[in-house]
Motif scaffolding. Structure first.
Motif, mmCIF file in Angstrom:
data_model
loop_
_atom_site.group_PDB
_atom_site.id
_atom_site.type_symbol
_atom_site.label_atom_id
_atom_site.label_comp_id
_atom_site.label_asym_id
_atom_site.label_seq_id
_atom_site.Cartn_x
_atom_site.Cartn_y
_atom_site.Cartn_z
ATOM 1 N N LEU A 37 0.860 -1.169 0.000
ATOM 2 C CA LEU A 37 0.000 0.000 0.000
ATOM 3 C C LEU A 37 0.903 1.228 0.000
ATOM 4 O O LEU A 37 1.853 1.302 0.779
ATOM 5 N N SER A 38 0.633 2.182 -0.856
ATOM 6 C CA SER A 38 1.466 3.380 -0.909
ATOM 7 C C SER A 38 0.593 4.622 -0.891
ATOM 8 O O SER A 38 -0.580 4.594 -1.292
ATOM 9 N N GLY A 39 1.156 5.715 -0.421
ATOM 10 C CA GLY A 39 0.428 6.972 -0.380
ATOM 11 C C GLY A 39 1.348 8.128 -0.059
ATOM 12 O O GLY A 39 2.538 7.941 0.215
ATOM 13 N N GLN A 40 0.800 9.334 -0.114
ATOM 14 C CA GLN A 40 1.545 10.555 0.164
ATOM 15 C C GLN A 40 0.737 11.438 1.097
ATOM 16 O O GLN A 40 -0.492 11.518 0.982
ATOM 17 N N LEU A 41 1.427 12.112 1.994
ATOM 18 C CA LEU A 41 0.788 13.128 2.812
ATOM 19 C C LEU A 41 0.784 14.428 2.014
ATOM 20 O O LEU A 41 1.828 15.043 1.800
ATOM 21 N N GLN A 42 -0.388 14.811 1.567
ATOM 22 C CA GLN A 42 -0.528 15.941 0.657
ATOM 23 C C GLN A 42 -1.257 17.090 1.335
ATOM 24 O O GLN A 42 -2.342 16.903 1.893
ATOM 25 N N ARG A 43 -0.683 18.265 1.299
ATOM 26 C CA ARG A 43 -1.334 19.432 1.885
ATOM 27 C C ARG A 43 -2.558 19.792 1.063
ATOM 28 O O ARG A 43 -2.525 19.872 -0.160
ATOM 29 N N ALA A 44 -3.655 20.043 1.746
ATOM 30 C CA ALA A 44 -4.910 20.309 1.053
ATOM 31 C C ALA A 44 -4.869 21.624 0.276
ATOM 32 O O ALA A 44 -5.582 21.782 -0.724
ATOM 33 N N ASP A 45 -4.029 22.583 0.714
ATOM 34 C CA ASP A 45 -3.967 23.881 0.031
ATOM 35 C C ASP A 45 -2.894 23.914 -1.050
ATOM 36 O O ASP A 45 -2.547 24.977 -1.561
ATOM 37 N N GLY A 46 -2.350 22.737 -1.387
ATOM 38 C CA GLY A 46 -1.352 22.672 -2.452
ATOM 39 C C GLY A 46 0.064 22.618 -1.919
ATOM 40 O O GLY A 46 0.384 23.256 -0.915
ATOM 41 N N ASP A 47 0.905 21.835 -2.579
ATOM 42 C CA ASP A 47 2.300 21.707 -2.169
ATOM 43 C C ASP A 47 3.114 21.176 -3.336
ATOM 44 O O ASP A 47 2.596 20.933 -4.433
ATOM 45 N N ASP A 48 4.410 21.001 -3.087
ATOM 46 C CA ASP A 48 5.326 20.460 -4.096
ATOM 47 C C ASP A 48 5.279 18.936 -4.013
ATOM 48 O O ASP A 48 5.645 18.362 -2.973
ATOM 49 N N PRO A 49 4.837 18.215 -5.064
ATOM 50 C CA PRO A 49 4.764 16.747 -4.997
ATOM 51 C C PRO A 49 6.078 16.083 -4.637
ATOM 52 O O PRO A 49 6.089 15.014 -4.021
ATOM 53 N N ASP A 50 7.204 16.713 -4.989
ATOM 54 C CA ASP A 50 8.504 16.111 -4.688
ATOM 55 C C ASP A 50 8.893 16.270 -3.223
ATOM 56 O O ASP A 50 9.889 15.703 -2.791
ATOM 57 N N ARG A 51 8.129 17.036 -2.435
ATOM 58 C CA ARG A 51 8.456 17.232 -1.015
ATOM 59 C C ARG A 51 7.456 16.538 -0.101
ATOM 60 O O ARG A 51 7.523 16.699 1.113
ATOM 61 N N ARG A 52 6.545 15.790 -0.656
ATOM 62 C CA ARG A 52 5.561 15.099 0.165
ATOM 63 C C ARG A 52 6.185 13.886 0.857
ATOM 64 O O ARG A 52 7.042 13.215 0.291
ATOM 65 N N VAL A 53 5.729 13.623 2.068
ATOM 66 C CA VAL A 53 6.159 12.424 2.780
ATOM 67 C C VAL A 53 5.492 11.214 2.137
ATOM 68 O O VAL A 53 4.270 11.183 1.971
ATOM 69 N N GLN A 54 6.299 10.242 1.772
ATOM 70 C CA GLN A 54 5.811 9.012 1.153
ATOM 71 C C GLN A 54 5.645 7.937 2.225
ATOM 72 O O GLN A 54 6.518 7.771 3.074
ATOM 73 N N LEU A 55 4.547 7.208 2.172
ATOM 74 C CA LEU A 55 4.302 6.110 3.106
ATOM 75 C C LEU A 55 4.069 4.822 2.329
ATOM 76 O O LEU A 55 3.324 4.808 1.347
ATOM 77 N N TRP A 56 4.712 3.757 2.790
ATOM 78 C CA TRP A 56 4.564 2.432 2.178
ATOM 79 C C TRP A 56 4.342 1.407 3.291
ATOM 80 O O TRP A 56 5.051 1.412 4.302
ATOM 81 N N PHE A 57 3.354 0.529 3.080
ATOM 82 C CA PHE A 57 3.080 -0.550 4.025
ATOM 83 C C PHE A 57 3.004 -1.869 3.265
ATOM 84 O O PHE A 57 2.152 -2.030 2.377
ATOM 85 N N ALA A 58 3.929 -2.803 3.572
ATOM 86 C CA ALA A 58 3.873 -4.119 2.938
ATOM 87 C C ALA A 58 2.585 -4.818 3.356
ATOM 88 O O ALA A 58 2.236 -4.834 4.539
ATOM 89 N N ARG A 59 1.901 -5.411 2.398
ATOM 90 C CA ARG A 59 0.589 -5.984 2.695
ATOM 91 C C ARG A 59 0.673 -7.310 3.437
ATOM 92 O O ARG A 59 -0.352 -7.836 3.887
ATOM 93 N N ASP A 60 1.892 -7.872 3.583
ATOM 94 C CA ASP A 60 2.039 -9.031 4.461
ATOM 95 C C ASP A 60 2.187 -8.598 5.915
ATOM 96 O O ASP A 60 2.301 -9.436 6.823
ATOM 97 N N GLY A 61 2.196 -7.283 6.156
ATOM 98 C CA GLY A 61 2.226 -6.760 7.513
ATOM 99 C C GLY A 61 3.592 -6.695 8.155
ATOM 100 O O GLY A 61 3.702 -6.282 9.307
#
Length: 225
Positions: free
Chosen positions: A76-100
């Protein structure tokens, strides 16, 4: 029965018992069971779209979509994105292996989340000032900044109970940073998700406890799958 025969029988029995104990002592102890990972059902509780607001019905501050990655569907992957806009290259990336078993934070996009078997965790940098801790993605990027721009976590079997006041259906999952004591903590229920970094002194302010935590995200479900 003659005494000599009784003595012989008893001696043979004691000898056999001693040999069996010696053999048992020579046998290696069974390996310790590894920590039980989170099951796919458990980690998939975080799957979906989430939104953080100033108040339950107030202004949105952060958006988070945690979905199976197109290139790495076992994560599972995702990014913490500011609702008022931000630089995509500065977003915190989160990854969770689905085997836990593993999780990953990164301060810039990465091509492959799979941890290298012999990798060593990069040294963490202290935040320069307390005021750098703000409820937005820029502050969180500074939190996890390090030479490799990524921090790897391993699932631990023991997890702290949900925070006081959490709903009865809240589940808590803990991941420990590789080679360190800091933890990535997940508190999730069907309608709420909270992600925190726990167990680190995050400022130079005197009297700051070592158990201080920084909340990465604290919001509700926003209705995607």
């Amino acid at each position: 029965m003659p005494r000599s025969l009784i003595a012989f029988t008893l001696g043979a029995s004691l000898l056999a018992l001693g040999c069996s104990h010696a053999d048992a002592a020579k046998r290696p102890a069974p390996p310790a069971s590894p920590p039980s990972p989170a099951t796919p059902d458990e980690i998939d509780r975080v799957r979906g779209c989430w939104i953080q607001k100033v108040e339950p019905d107030g202004r949105a501050t952060l958006l988070l979509r945690l979905l199976p990655d197109r290139e790495h569907p076992q994560w599972l992957s995702g990014q913490l994105q500011r609702a008022d806009g931000d630089d995509p290259d500065r977003r915190v990336q989160l990854w969770f292996a689905r085997d836990g078993r593993t999780a990953l934070l990164a301060s810039r996009p990465i091509a492959d989340p799979t941890p290298a078997p012999a990798s060593k965790p990069a040294p963490m940098r202290q935040l320069p000032h307390t005021k750098a801790i703000k409820p937005n993605a820029d502050a969180m990027a500074s939190l996890i900044a390090n030479p490799q721009a990524r921090i790897e976590y391993e699932r631990v079997s023991e997890a702290a109970p949900p925070a006081p006041g959490a709903s009865a259906d809240t589940h808590t999952l803990d991941y420990r940073e590789r080679g360190a004591s800091k933890r990535l903590r997940i508190e999730v229920s069907p309608e709420h998700l909270k992600l925190s970094i726990v167990g680190a002194s995050l400022s130079h302010k005197p009297g700051t406890p070592n158990s201080a935590a920084v909340v990465l995200f604290d919001g509700g479900r926003d209705g995607c799958d």
